[in-house]
Design an enzyme around this catalytic site. Structure first.
Site, PDB file in Angstrom:
ATOM      1  N   GLY A   1      -0.655  -5.371  10.071  1.00  0.00           N
ATOM      2  CA  GLY A   1       0.598  -4.763   9.809  1.00  0.00           C
ATOM      3  C   GLY A   1       1.331  -3.198   9.417  1.00  0.00           C
TER       4      GLY A   1
ATOM      5  CE  LYS B   1      -3.645  -2.253   2.040  1.00  0.00           C
ATOM      6  NZ  LYS B   1      -5.256  -2.002   3.280  1.00  0.00           N
TER       7      LYS B   1
ATOM      8  CB  SER C   1      -2.431   0.140   8.565  1.00  0.00           C
ATOM      9  OG  SER C   1      -1.995  -1.252   9.649  1.00  0.00           O
ATOM     10  CG  ASP C   2      -3.881  -5.478   5.346  1.00  0.00           C
ATOM     11  OD1 ASP C   2      -4.605  -4.636   4.324  1.00  0.00           O
ATOM     12  OD2 ASP C   2      -4.066  -6.724   5.246  1.00  0.00           O
ATOM     13  CD  GLN C   3      -7.439  -5.132  12.156  1.00  0.00           C
ATOM     14  OE1 GLN C   3      -8.337  -4.831  11.752  1.00  0.00           O
ATOM     15  NE2 GLN C   3      -6.894  -4.492  13.250  1.00  0.00           N
TER      16      GLN C   3
END
Length: 192
Positions: A105, A52, A68-70
């Site tokens: 993340g 991203k 960010s990623d979840q």
């Protein structure tokens, strides 16, 4: 101060980043978020957070870009966003009396130097034993269809928990601010 970019279209992440009282812009990256075969949750969220941020590198040449990623994990299986009332109810029925771990993340990319800081912040939610009536009342009130795990911890979803476990509660919402402050400080942005 170096300009900040939040590589996200998430209202939840935008609201979290506003807490730091730093100016920033948001830009939603267009990436393929499909997990690779046998990819572990930690690897997945770190890879997507980096992707991203890096996707916006050419548009924002002198910026600090936050990616960010979840994902949520129950019994080793990644749990996605429910998307519907029935799926949200089913997710919460499965999670009732059990524990769900969220892996968030986080990436801070300095687009001028291409320096990356990457981490993953876990946070675990231990659910109460919930009745079907409690689950249905909750889902009908908050409609958490766009939330992994089918709850909004910043709202009524907190009533579903027996306890929580982790170093940074903001990781549960999708942007771990404590770790982000560390990264920003290392990049020369003093917070506060």
């Amino acid at each position: 101060m170096r300009p900040l970019v939040l590589a996200s279209g998430s209202l939840y992440r935008r609201e979290l980043l506003q807490r730091l009282q730093l100016p920033f812009v948001c830009h939603s990256p267009n990436i393929d978020e499909t997990p690779h075969a046998n990819e572990e949750a930690v690897t997945l969220v770190q890879r997507l957070a980096v992707a991203k941020a890096c996707t916006l590198r050419k548009q924002f040449l002198q910026h600090l870009i936050i990616g960010s990623d979840q994902v949520a994990v129950l019994d080793g299986q990644i749990i996605g966003k429910p998307g519907s009332r029935a799926a949200a109810i089913a997710q919460l029925q499965t999670a009732s009396g059990r524990s769900l771990t969220f892996y968030t993340g986080l990436c801070l990319l300095d687009s001028a130097s291409n320096r990356l800081q990457v981490d993953c912040v876990p946070f675990t939610v231990h659910f109460r034993q919930l009745t079907d009536a409690q689950i249905e009342r909750y889902v009908d009130r908050e409609k958490p269809f766009d939330c992994a795990g089918s709850f909004k911890s910043e709202g009524l979803g907190i009533s579903l928990f027996r306890t929580t476990e982790g170093e940074d509660a903001t990781a549960l919402v999708g942007l771990p601010l404590i770790r982000l402050c560390d990264m920003l400080n290392q990049a020369g942005i003093e917070v506060p």
